[in-house]
Design an enzyme around this catalytic site. Sequence first.
Site, short mmCIF file in Angstrom:
data_model
loop_
_atom_site.label_atom_id
_atom_site.label_comp_id
_atom_site.label_asym_id
_atom_site.label_seq_id
_atom_site.Cartn_x
_atom_site.Cartn_y
_atom_site.Cartn_z
N LYS B 78 28.11 3.47 -7.30
CA LYS B 78 26.95 2.95 -7.75
C LYS B 78 25.52 2.79 -6.60
CE LYS B 78 24.75 -0.12 -11.00
NZ LYS B 78 24.93 -1.64 -11.88
N SER B 158 23.41 -0.99 -16.85
CA SER B 158 23.04 -0.29 -15.76
C SER B 158 23.53 0.66 -15.12
CB SER B 158 22.33 -1.13 -14.88
OG SER B 158 23.18 -1.89 -14.01
N SER B 182 26.65 -4.82 -17.42
CA SER B 182 26.07 -3.48 -16.89
C SER B 182 27.43 -2.71 -16.53
CB SER B 182 25.33 -3.60 -15.58
OG SER B 182 24.30 -3.91 -16.03
#
Lengths: 95, 492
Positions: B78, B158, B182
């Site tokens: 990420k 997210s 998330s």
Amino acid sequence: MSVDADTVRKVAKLARIAVEDHEVDPFARELSGILDWVTQLQEVDVTGIEPMTSAVPMRLKRREDTITDGNRRDDILANAPDAREGFFAVPKVVE
Amino acid sequence: MTDLTALTIADARYKLRAKEFSAAELTEAFVATVDGGDALNAWCEKTPDLAREQAQAADARLAAGDAPSLCGIPLGIKDLFCTNGVRSQAGSKILKDFKPPYESTVTSNLWADGAVMLGKLSMDEFAMGSSNETACYGPVISPWRRKGDETKLTPGGSSGGSAAALAAGQAMATTGTDTGGSIRQPAAFTGLVGLKPTWGRCSRWGIVAFASSLDQAGPFTRTVRDSAIMLQSMASIDEKDSTSADIPVPDYEAALTGDIKGKRIGIPKEYTIDGMPAEITRFWEEGAAHLKAQGAEIVEISLPHTKYALPAYYIVSPAECSSNLARYDGVRYGQRAELSQGDGITELYEKTRAEGFGDEVKRRIMIGTYVLSSGYYDAYYTRAQKVRRLINRDFEQAFEQVDAILTPTTPSPAFGLGEKSDPLEMYLQDIFTVTVNMAGLPGISVPAGLSSDGLPLGLQLIGKAFDEANLLNTAYALETALDFSATPEKWW
């Protein structure tokens, strides 16, 4: 509406975010919507409840007060938008 | 040869050692799927050269014997994790072209165990969002589609890039972070296993901060076993993060016996909302029935402050975000706005932050600034922290009676991009996951099945603090019973 245009301007100033005139009303509406929604917390009885300040109970760790890192000026400046002669450069702050 | 990109970590671990293929071959297969998958927009930075170098080193280590489980396993990271010399922007324009001169502890642990980095994965700006639509790179598109419908769907957020890339076979596992859901929500939307460990289990050092008392890193994987393997490497006691827990990391994979006889599983009656599709309730009931069939006892429990978790979260997290994001000032890193004649330091800050932050981030900074400002602090922030204590107490009391708690992960399957324009409507996505962050507990989403539209739905298990071993074992038992194996049909 709990947030009016003046409050948006004040909060934006505190947060150091420039807000254009045409953005003020939409922000006021959106922030009011969120803040009006969170007021439901007022119905919870919190008498005698201590605020929770850590997600997991833990004592903050301690260590010897010694230097663990350093002498990395160029690494630190490498990402600066404007760096000169080993310093971060910004507009003049003192008249 | 089998499709290398469809393998689990556990399979690849075995096959690498049986010399069915090399780490270099495995990495090449993934580099090709990453390159062929641009339509999903999951990657914001590709690092094929670095991946090849790491794969070569992994092959040498495998040949020498005694290599760790992750040796030669290609991963996606990420964008929130700082990676040495590789762009790390947290999905934000304000960190444009930021190349950290250091490596986050979590990714350092992964590379030390021989894992291979394919690149960085897109995410909502500063991890604020539930659909990946606030990313400065444009939205990630889910590889999943509704049956007979080409509408572009969100992979969730997210950590949307992490979910989409793994579901599309562009990595063997990915990292995510979870502040309010998330990891678990995107995992549920894309048919994956997503684990949020206990707060303090994985070091937060080198992860761009959003809300420090809630943020926690965790893995996306295809199976619960892979989740255990990833957590084994990601979790550590870290001197660089004073809030990383001084608790030894147990052997998570060894805990996967599948034996849950006598375990008590709580079903909280509050985890339902108006308009929730009946099929979600059905999957929830089926999940409980599966656990019961394996010898667990199902117990009805109550978590009375559940409905206040989301509003309390939307005070606590913006407050922490307004403080954490104060560092983006256009001086030390990232993008600086162009200044006009006569502009001083204040204009530099104000213009830089106005240009660099997206609307959702601005909203949250302003909410945070408001609730922390003089005259409002006690009414909002202190009260929210008191409510947080009550939410935590609900869980403490529940865990006196049960070993784990079973809930749906999300109140709906994935939605279309652009379908939710109202911030409050988007916030509701996290209604079943945010409670877990507020209490600092570990939670895992396991794929439950497909909705009538053909989209994945997830079930969440919540465990006791620092009891990931038992949580993973319960999830393993649930996964075995549910036997989910659907993958998206390739259109990209």
